[in-house]
Motif scaffolding. Sequence first.
Motif, PDB file in Angstrom:
ATOM      1  N   ARG A 160      29.723  43.736  34.202  1.00 25.61           N
ATOM      2  CA  ARG A 160      30.311  43.800  35.552  1.00 25.61           C
ATOM      3  C   ARG A 160      29.515  43.025  36.584  1.00 25.61           C
ATOM      4  O   ARG A 160      30.054  42.627  37.609  1.00 25.61           O
ATOM      5  CB  ARG A 160      30.484  45.241  35.995  1.00 25.61           C
ATOM      6  CG  ARG A 160      29.207  45.940  36.358  1.00 25.61           C
ATOM      7  CD  ARG A 160      29.423  47.410  36.698  1.00 25.61           C
ATOM      8  NE  ARG A 160      28.158  48.100  36.747  1.00 25.61           N
ATOM      9  CZ  ARG A 160      27.427  48.221  37.850  1.00 25.61           C
ATOM     10  NH1 ARG A 160      27.866  47.720  38.985  1.00 25.61           N
ATOM     11  NH2 ARG A 160      26.282  48.858  37.816  1.00 25.61           N
ATOM     12  N   ASN A 161      28.248  42.789  36.320  1.00 26.78           N
ATOM     13  CA  ASN A 161      27.390  42.104  37.296  1.00 26.78           C
ATOM     14  C   ASN A 161      27.239  40.611  37.066  1.00 26.78           C
ATOM     15  O   ASN A 161      26.536  39.949  37.814  1.00 26.78           O
ATOM     16  CB  ASN A 161      26.000  42.749  37.301  1.00 26.78           C
ATOM     17  CG  ASN A 161      26.058  44.169  37.806  1.00 26.78           C
ATOM     18  OD1 ASN A 161      26.735  44.465  38.780  1.00 26.78           O
ATOM     19  ND2 ASN A 161      25.366  45.061  37.123  1.00 26.78           N
ATOM     20  N   ASP A 168      39.715  38.759  34.550  1.00 25.42           N
ATOM     21  CA  ASP A 168      38.862  39.931  34.343  1.00 25.42           C
ATOM     22  C   ASP A 168      38.254  39.878  32.948  1.00 25.42           C
ATOM     23  O   ASP A 168      38.896  39.410  32.000  1.00 25.42           O
ATOM     24  CB  ASP A 168      39.666  41.222  34.507  1.00 25.42           C
ATOM     25  CG  ASP A 168      40.162  41.418  35.938  1.00 25.42           C
ATOM     26  OD1 ASP A 168      39.520  40.883  36.866  1.00 25.42           O
ATOM     27  OD2 ASP A 168      41.173  42.108  36.119  1.00 25.42           O
ATOM     28  N   THR A 169      37.039  40.378  32.822  1.00 21.30           N
ATOM     29  CA  THR A 169      36.386  40.361  31.513  1.00 21.30           C
ATOM     30  C   THR A 169      36.971  41.443  30.615  1.00 21.30           C
ATOM     31  O   THR A 169      37.392  42.504  31.079  1.00 21.30           O
ATOM     32  CB  THR A 169      34.860  40.559  31.642  1.00 21.30           C
ATOM     33  OG1 THR A 169      34.593  41.693  32.452  1.00 21.30           O
ATOM     34  CG2 THR A 169      34.197  39.327  32.213  1.00 21.30           C
ATOM     35  N   ASN A 197      35.949  37.987  36.667  1.00 25.86           N
ATOM     36  CA  ASN A 197      35.168  39.213  36.502  1.00 25.86           C
ATOM     37  C   ASN A 197      35.250  40.153  37.699  1.00 25.86           C
ATOM     38  O   ASN A 197      34.283  40.830  38.031  1.00 25.86           O
ATOM     39  CB  ASN A 197      33.708  38.893  36.161  1.00 25.86           C
ATOM     40  CG  ASN A 197      33.010  40.075  35.515  1.00 25.86           C
ATOM     41  OD1 ASN A 197      33.637  40.938  34.913  1.00 25.86           O
ATOM     42  ND2 ASN A 197      31.697  40.122  35.640  1.00 25.86           N
ATOM     43  N   ASP A 198      36.416  40.221  38.337  1.00 24.88           N
ATOM     44  CA  ASP A 198      36.620  41.221  39.388  1.00 24.88           C
ATOM     45  C   ASP A 198      36.661  42.622  38.804  1.00 24.88           C
ATOM     46  O   ASP A 198      36.300  43.585  39.459  1.00 24.88           O
ATOM     47  CB  ASP A 198      37.934  40.967  40.133  1.00 24.88           C
ATOM     48  CG  ASP A 198      37.800  39.912  41.205  1.00 24.88           C
ATOM     49  OD1 ASP A 198      36.656  39.593  41.586  1.00 24.88           O
ATOM     50  OD2 ASP A 198      38.837  39.397  41.659  1.00 24.88           O
ATOM     51  N   ASP A 199      37.143  42.732  37.584  1.00 24.95           N
ATOM     52  CA  ASP A 199      37.265  44.030  36.915  1.00 24.95           C
ATOM     53  C   ASP A 199      36.960  43.841  35.442  1.00 24.95           C
ATOM     54  O   ASP A 199      36.881  42.704  34.956  1.00 24.95           O
ATOM     55  CB  ASP A 199      38.679  44.586  37.117  1.00 24.95           C
ATOM     56  CG  ASP A 199      38.742  46.105  37.005  1.00 24.95           C
ATOM     57  OD1 ASP A 199      37.702  46.741  36.706  1.00 24.95           O
ATOM     58  OD2 ASP A 199      39.830  46.672  37.203  1.00 24.95           O
ATOM     59  N   GLN A 200      36.806  44.947  34.728  1.00 23.80           N
ATOM     60  CA  GLN A 200      36.499  44.899  33.305  1.00 23.80           C
ATOM     61  C   GLN A 200      37.508  45.754  32.556  1.00 23.80           C
ATOM     62  O   GLN A 200      37.999  46.749  33.069  1.00 23.80           O
ATOM     63  CB  GLN A 200      35.071  45.424  33.034  1.00 23.80           C
ATOM     64  CG  GLN A 200      33.975  44.602  33.679  1.00 23.80           C
ATOM     65  CD  GLN A 200      33.905  44.791  35.183  1.00 23.80           C
ATOM     66  OE1 GLN A 200      33.990  45.905  35.675  1.00 23.80           O
ATOM     67  NE2 GLN A 200      33.764  43.692  35.909  1.00 23.80           N
ATOM     68  N   ARG A 201      37.763  45.333  31.348  1.00 22.21           N
ATOM     69  CA  ARG A 201      38.698  46.041  30.475  1.00 22.21           C
ATOM     70  C   ARG A 201      38.003  46.228  29.134  1.00 22.21           C
ATOM     71  O   ARG A 201      37.283  45.347  28.684  1.00 22.21           O
ATOM     72  CB  ARG A 201      39.959  45.185  30.330  1.00 22.21           C
ATOM     73  CG  ARG A 201      40.971  45.707  29.370  1.00 22.21           C
ATOM     74  CD  ARG A 201      42.160  44.785  29.338  1.00 22.21           C
ATOM     75  NE  ARG A 201      43.090  45.222  30.373  1.00 22.21           N
ATOM     76  CZ  ARG A 201      44.168  44.546  30.721  1.00 22.21           C
ATOM     77  NH1 ARG A 201      44.448  43.404  30.170  1.00 22.21           N
ATOM     78  NH2 ARG A 201      44.975  45.013  31.639  1.00 22.21           N
ATOM     79  N   ALA A 258      30.381  46.962  29.202  1.00 19.17           N
ATOM     80  CA  ALA A 258      31.124  46.665  30.427  1.00 19.17           C
ATOM     81  C   ALA A 258      30.245  46.884  31.655  1.00 19.17           C
ATOM     82  O   ALA A 258      30.329  46.124  32.630  1.00 19.17           O
ATOM     83  CB  ALA A 258      32.382  47.521  30.512  1.00 19.17           C
ATOM     84  N   GLY A 259      29.399  47.913  31.603  1.00 20.71           N
ATOM     85  CA  GLY A 259      28.478  48.171  32.707  1.00 20.71           C
ATOM     86  C   GLY A 259      27.526  47.005  32.938  1.00 20.71           C
ATOM     87  O   GLY A 259      27.156  46.707  34.070  1.00 20.71           O
TER      88      GLY A 259
END
Length: 177
Positions: free
Chosen positions: A69-70, A42-43, A119-123, A65-66
């Motif tokens: 995410r892509n 995850d990023t 990059n399934d999720d972001q932190r 992060a927005g």
Amino acid sequence: EKRLVRTDGAKIGDVEVLYVGRQGSPGEGGVFDILGVDERGDTVVVELKRGRAPRDVVAQALEYAGEIRNVDYDYLNERYREFLRDEQGYTDRGEIPSLREAHREYFDLEDTLSEREFNDDQRLVVVGTDFGDVVLNMADFLRAKGVDVVAVEYSSYRDEEEDVELLTTDGIRRPLS
């Protein structure tokens, strides 16, 4: 920021991060300080502030992060290769490992993640020497809603005679996982 990226990665606020890039943006938004990936691929967006972190530090990290995410693995891999050339001094393109290879090695994993697992999720990790209640309340609210925001307060000490600098963590709003 420059001191942090001298290495491959670091543990920042209980989040182990392999650095992928510095001072970049995947879109039309602002410029993130540091981009990395965690053990799951995850990023991790790291936003650094000197002194008291302004109330918009969390909004900045959310903006980045927005945009992040892509992005796909190819974007992250290219950022990583640029990071190794620009920040770590790699000159021979043949020497530069892929992000997948570096991730497996850095986190000492048996198996290499597939490109789809990145990059399934972001932190979000926000770092400053002082956070006001407004910033910490925003971070707590977002964590309660499932957005992984980690706030890390630090202090630095410098001994000019020994030419040594020490960074210590004063407080952490813990990650969700």
